[in-house]
Write a protein that holds these residues in place. Structure first.
Motif, PDB file in Angstrom:
ATOM      1  N   UNK A  90       0.850  -1.185   0.000  1.00  0.00           N
ATOM      2  CA  UNK A  90       0.000   0.000   0.000  1.00  0.00           C
ATOM      3  C   UNK A  90       0.886   1.236   0.000  1.00  0.00           C
ATOM      4  N   UNK A  91       0.293   2.375  -0.239  1.00  0.00           N
ATOM      5  CA  UNK A  91       1.055   3.621  -0.262  1.00  0.00           C
ATOM      6  C   UNK A  91       0.292   4.734   0.423  1.00  0.00           C
ATOM      7  N   UNK A  92       1.008   5.827   0.691  1.00  0.00           N
ATOM      8  CA  UNK A  92       0.403   7.032   1.264  1.00  0.00           C
ATOM      9  C   UNK A  92       0.860   8.211   0.426  1.00  0.00           C
ATOM     10  N   UNK A  93      -0.076   9.099   0.072  1.00  0.00           N
ATOM     11  CA  UNK A  93       0.280  10.245  -0.754  1.00  0.00           C
ATOM     12  C   UNK A  93      -0.650  11.403  -0.437  1.00  0.00           C
ATOM     13  N   UNK A  94      -0.399  12.529  -1.095  1.00  0.00           N
ATOM     14  CA  UNK A  94      -1.275  13.690  -0.968  1.00  0.00           C
ATOM     15  C   UNK A  94      -2.568  13.464  -1.749  1.00  0.00           C
ATOM     16  N   UNK A  95      -3.628  14.148  -1.351  1.00  0.00           N
ATOM     17  CA  UNK A  95      -4.951  13.901  -1.917  1.00  0.00           C
ATOM     18  C   UNK A  95      -5.013  14.152  -3.420  1.00  0.00           C
ATOM     19  N   UNK A  96      -4.230  15.115  -3.922  1.00  0.00           N
ATOM     20  CA  UNK A  96      -4.308  15.416  -5.354  1.00  0.00           C
ATOM     21  C   UNK A  96      -3.831  14.255  -6.214  1.00  0.00           C
ATOM     22  N   UNK A  97      -3.053  13.340  -5.636  1.00  0.00           N
ATOM     23  CA  UNK A  97      -2.609  12.179  -6.395  1.00  0.00           C
ATOM     24  C   UNK A  97      -3.807  11.372  -6.888  1.00  0.00           C
ATOM     25  N   UNK A  98      -4.857  11.322  -6.087  1.00  0.00           N
ATOM     26  CA  UNK A  98      -6.029  10.536  -6.465  1.00  0.00           C
ATOM     27  C   UNK A  98      -6.681  11.047  -7.741  1.00  0.00           C
ATOM     28  N   UNK A  99      -6.729  12.384  -7.898  1.00  0.00           N
ATOM     29  CA  UNK A  99      -7.368  12.946  -9.089  1.00  0.00           C
ATOM     30  C   UNK A  99      -6.404  13.089 -10.258  1.00  0.00           C
TER      31      UNK A  99
END
Length: 285
Positions: free
Chosen positions: A229-238
């Motif tokens: 799994x990973x963790x990133x900033x929310x803008x990565x999703x869009x």
């Protein structure tokens, strides 16, 4: 002796190729000529730039610091003598991933409309400063803390963090997650330009397994393949949707600061206008 531009270009080729032989082929020079040029540069600076004791050629800490300065100097020289840029010099904006997030398209459209004589070039560069410290860009969107010497910054906004999971993972069925939910999972970490490290977790709940990658594409591929799994900033999703990856909010992870950065010394003339526009768009929401 005096240091010339050819010394810097030679050293940058060595740093890029990690081999005297390959560097010689790209210049082109003979390998002995490359070795002599490197030796002359090291004598002038009084430090070792390259460690030849290992199986693969590596830069010393002094070499890595000098590489960034040399790259900026060469880029500035090339830019100054390019006649095509004298009257219409573009503003090169670097980012490692996700650019300005939801503000990216509005910023590009507004800039094109309000500054038609200064093209804005958006460049993705997988590097901690998105090419800014090396002189490849004039400004950069940087996520996380910025501690590179010689850079000026403007905090634009903060982003919540999200978890990135394989689409068929059991955790993907939950509407939201905590960092503790991810602790039993292998964690995929982009060590070059990412904002996540094991230190994000409390010492008693850090993931036991960490898989490192060097860019966002490899990060997404590893997660989609079920390797972790990973963790990133929310803008990565869009900005980086992937059919094999599901993003879920992380309710207890600290937000990620998003900065606009530029070189404090001799910035591009249009940097001030870019900062003002970026601030306007991010404050308006």
């Amino acid at each position: 002796m005096s240091i010339e531009l050819r010394h810097l270009r030679c050293f940058l080729a060595i740093a890029r190729e990690r081999s005297l032989t390959r560097a010689a082929a790209t210049l082109p020079l003979t390998q002995p000529a490359v070795s002599r040029t490197l030796a002359a540069l090291e004598r002038h600076l009084g430090v070792r730039l390259v460690d030849r004791s290992t199986h693969h050629l590596e830069l010393t800490p002094e070499g890595r610091a000098f590489r960034d300065k040399a790259a900026a100097a060469v880029a500035a020289f090339d830019d100054a003598i390019d006649p095509a840029r004298l009257h219409r010099r573009p503003l090169r904006l670097g980012h490692a991933w996700s650019a300005f997030g939801p503000y990216t398209t509005p910023l590009l459209r507004r800039w094109q409309r309000e500054h038609p004589d200064t093209p804005l070039e958006l460049l993705r560069i997988d590097d901690r400063t998105a090419g800014l410290a090396r002189g490849e860009v004039d400004a950069a969107v940087l996520r996380g803390p910025v501690d590179t010497p010689g850079l000026a910054t403007q905090l634009l906004f903060t982003e919540p963090r999200v978890a990135a999971l394989p689409s068929d993972a059991p955790l993907a069925a939950r509407p939201a997650l905590t960092l503790a939910d991810l602790s039993p999972e292998p964690i995929v970490v982009n060590t070059v330009s990412g904002t996540t490290a094991p230190g994000l977790w409390h010492s008693h709940s850090r993931p036991a397994t960490v898989l490192t990658v060097a860019n966002t594409d490899d990060w997404l591929t590893a997660i989609a393949a079920g390797r972790g799994a990973g963790v990133s900033a929310a803008s990565t999703a869009s900005m980086h949707p992937h059919p094999g990856v599901i993003y879920r909010p992380l309710t207890d992870a600290p937000p990620v600061p998003v900065h606009l950065a530029w070189r404090a010394a001799a910035p591009h003339p249009a940097v001030g206008a870019l900062v003002a526009l970026a601030r306007e768009l991010s404050e308006r929401g």
